[in-house]
Design an enzyme around this catalytic site. Structure first.
Site, PDB file in Angstrom:
ATOM      1  N   HIS B 122      -3.729   1.582  -4.880  1.00 38.69           N
ATOM      2  CA  HIS B 122      -4.838   1.662  -4.132  1.00 38.69           C
ATOM      3  C   HIS B 122      -5.628   0.240  -4.040  1.00 38.69           C
ATOM      4  O   HIS B 122      -5.513  -0.462  -5.036  1.00 38.69           O
ATOM      5  CB  HIS B 122      -5.864   2.490  -4.775  1.00 38.69           C
ATOM      6  N   ASP B 199      -4.974   4.047 -13.443  1.00 38.34           N
ATOM      7  CA  ASP B 199      -6.162   4.298 -12.426  1.00 38.34           C
ATOM      8  C   ASP B 199      -5.958   5.938 -12.168  1.00 38.34           C
ATOM      9  O   ASP B 199      -5.047   6.410 -11.841  1.00 38.34           O
ATOM     10  CB  ASP B 199      -5.733   3.680 -11.178  1.00 38.34           C
ATOM     11  N   GLN B 202      -6.894   9.891  -9.238  1.00 42.00           N
ATOM     12  CA  GLN B 202      -6.555  11.450  -8.730  1.00 42.00           C
ATOM     13  C   GLN B 202      -6.116  12.123  -9.771  1.00 42.00           C
ATOM     14  O   GLN B 202      -5.895  13.521  -9.494  1.00 42.00           O
ATOM     15  CB  GLN B 202      -5.039  11.059  -7.881  1.00 42.00           C
ATOM     16  N   LYS B 225     -14.238  12.561  -7.212  1.00 39.91           N
ATOM     17  CA  LYS B 225     -12.913  13.124  -6.966  1.00 39.91           C
ATOM     18  C   LYS B 225     -12.464  14.508  -7.990  1.00 39.91           C
ATOM     19  O   LYS B 225     -11.784  15.022  -8.198  1.00 39.91           O
ATOM     20  CB  LYS B 225     -11.939  12.250  -7.148  1.00 39.91           C
ATOM     21  N   CYS B 363      -6.161   3.538   1.934  1.00 39.44           N
ATOM     22  CA  CYS B 363      -6.331   2.376   1.302  1.00 39.44           C
ATOM     23  C   CYS B 363      -5.043   1.792   0.499  1.00 39.44           C
ATOM     24  O   CYS B 363      -5.184   1.575  -0.737  1.00 39.44           O
ATOM     25  CB  CYS B 363      -7.338   2.514   0.317  1.00 39.44           C
TER      26      CYS B 363
END
Ligand code: PLP
Lengths: 148, 406
Positions: B122, B199, B202, B225, B363
């Site tokens: 991202h 990261d 998600q 999220k 993104c």
């Protein structure tokens, strides 16, 4: 949230222009060009112009963009053929005023050309206004960047 | 037992109408919806408990401080961090990565060093590293992505070397749904003494996260999220690393003592939490995590996997539709394109049918460039989505094709 009318957005005129756009491609010789981007969605359009004696003789474009943007580009390319820079500046401001409030009858200037009324439905699709504006803004940038 | 209908009742927005149609919310990778318990926790804080933390001697403020610090424990337990002090509250993944990148630029990186990221990151895990490299003279190296949307592990192994100061990788790709084999990647990096930043934007909502067993140096997530409020997120860092990095922002609340002769910072986590934080957000996030622990999360994950399988099969059967990202290990995120219909038009058409999906570059512009695409349409599913919603999506996509005479 009220119902939106998808058919009003994808007006026949828009679909026709998007499916087989006028003046698509690159001009063999051009005096100006610019690559415009919509950072939000990744749409891309390149506008090529031939300008002589303060007149836009011809515009062509290449794009990787949505139907609204492609239709707007196609109709724009027809509209700016053989017009003075001065007239271009007027129609740009007419188009901007129209897109700002597409359903307001007072915002439409007939000198823009009736076919652009096809974009009236953008009132209900504000997220798509920038798609219609992208080719116009790209042309504006192109005029300020001369090919050396 | 996981029962999707009763789960849906926990999320008030799921019973609203959009364009006069029941809302079909398939943009969960952008942000998830919030259960009532989270919404109530936020509003109840302002109704009954509002006061600043780490400041007042009055009871209300002491209670706020205690709730805020208890939320840190909750997050540490949820992620199985070794120490509660290793949990820093940020405003989200973007801020967390900027904090780390800023620290690396100032205290770790030198000319000739390398930061290794991947082609599927991202922008939040690309741009801060470009800036850190620019500031320090380090070089950014990129692990390529294969045609199916998985990482090129062979090239990854070759790119790791003595100059690599950090490897940054997304756990689950927000654009393609690929689940990266992070255990293997962390192992390989550690064999070369390279620390790893995951990261988890998600992944925290789709997988169980066990930080001690993963053993990564940094893990970041965004609360919004994970069924929590916007504007709050987590930076997890191993204690030794958080000690090593300099403060990112400075001011109130992050100091032990301020003196014009020299200021002493708090120890972690305070060192990284300057200013009044998003207290209600932190409490809301902690409620969201408690909510996840109260439902059958294993059942929720297995429901999501069935949704993915059904949606993949259903979408694949639509002529002209091509799914981008076909790795063997995927989360419930599906990117797709049509020949001749731009993703933007797909998005507007579906919106008129009450269906919310994301269209664009998500993104991840370098990743889309890798696939020579300007944009995709993306449907991303959460455990509260249903098979009927996938049918509605597919029926609308077929109607759209007829509409555009495609
Ligand atoms: C994989 C990934 N990383 C980072 C981010 C940025 O998260 P935030 O905008 O919450 O900081 C996102 C959100 O879209 C994401 O999906």
């Amino acid at each position: 949230m009220t119902k939106v009318d998808i058919a009003s957005l994808y007006h026949n005129i828009i679909i026709d222009h998007a499916k087989s756009p006028d003046n698509y491609g690159k001009l063999d010789t051009y005096t100006h060009f610019y690559e415009g981007h919509n950072a939000l969605c990744g749409d891309k359009i390149i506008v090529y112009l031939k300008v002589e004696d303060s007149k836009i003789k011809e515009m062509k474009f290449e794009s990787a963009a949505c139907a609204i943007c492609n239709a707007s580009s196609s109709m724009l390319s027809d509209r700016v053929k053989d017009i003075s820079i001065k007239e271009w500046e007027s129609i740009l401001s007419y188009f901007r005023r129209f897109i700002a409030s597409p359903q307001n009858p007072l915002s439409f200037n007939n000198r823009l050309g009736k076919s652009f009324l096809a974009f009236k439905a953008l009132e209900d699709f504000p997220a798509r206004k920038k798609c219609a504006l992208l080719p116009w803004e790209t042309l504006e940038y192109a005029l300020s960047e001369k090919v050396n | 037992m996981f029962d999707v209908q009763s789960i849906r009742n926990d999320f008030p927005i799921l019973s609203t109408l959009m364009n006069e149609k029941p809302l079909v919310y398939l943009d969960n990778a952008s942000t998830s919806q919030k259960p009532s318990v989270v919404i109530d926790a936020v509003s109840s804080f302002y109704k009954k408990s509002n006061s600043n933390i780490h400041r007042g001697v009055f009871k209300l403020s002491e209670q706020s401080t205690e709730k805020y610090e208890t939320a840190r424990n909750t997050m540490a337990n949820f992620l199985n961090a070794n120490k509660r002090e290793e949990i820093i509250f940020t405003k989200g993944v973007t801020e967390a990565i900027n904090l780390i990148a800023n620290g690396f630029a100032h205290s770790i990186l030198n000319k000739g060093d390398e930061i290794l990221i991947t082609e599927m990151e991202h922008h939040a895990n690309i741009v801060p590293w470009q800036i850190a490299c620019e500031q320090s003279g380090a070089t950014l190296k990129i692990v390529p992505v294969l045609d199916d949307g998985s990482l090129d592990i062979e090239t990854f192994s070759k790119l790791l070397n003595k100059r690599t100061k950090l490897f940054c990788v997304v756990h689950i790709s927000n654009a393609l749904g690929t689940i990266n084999p992070i255990e293997e990647l962390i192992n390989k990096a550690h064999q070369m003494d390279v620390p790893v930043l995951i990261d988890g934007a998600q992944s925290a909502s789709h997988l169980n996260i066990d930080l001690q067993s993963l053993d990564c140096e940094f893990f970041v997530l965004s609360g919004h999220k994970l069924f929590g409020p916007t504007g709050v997120g987590i930076l997890y860092g191993k204690e030794c690393w958080l000690e090593k990095l300099p403060p990112y922002q400075s001011g109130g609340d992050m100091i032990e003592k301020v003196d014009f002769g020299g200021t002493k910072y708090k120890s972690i986590p305070g060192k990284f939490e300057a200013g009044t934080p998003n207290i209600s957000g932190v409490l809301g996030l902690s409620k969201a995590v408690n909510y996840l622990c109260s439902i059958d999360f294993q059942g929720a994950i297995s429901h999501e996997n069935k949704l993915l399988e059904y949606a993949t099969k259903t979408l694949e059967s639509i002529p002209g539709l091509r799914i981008i990202g076909t790795a063997s290990d995927k989360a419930s995120i599906i990117s797709f394109v049509f020949n001749g219909i731009h993703a933007h038009d797909v998005g507007t058409f579906l919106d008129a049918g009450g269906i919310a999906i994301r269209t664009g570059h998500h993104c991840t512009m370098p990743l889309l460039k890798r696939f020579s695409l300007p944009a995709t349409a993306r449907a991303s599913f959460s455990f509260y989505n249903t098979f009927e919603e996938i049918d509605i999506l597919s029926n609308n996509l077929r109607a759209m094709k007829r509409y555009f005479h495609d």
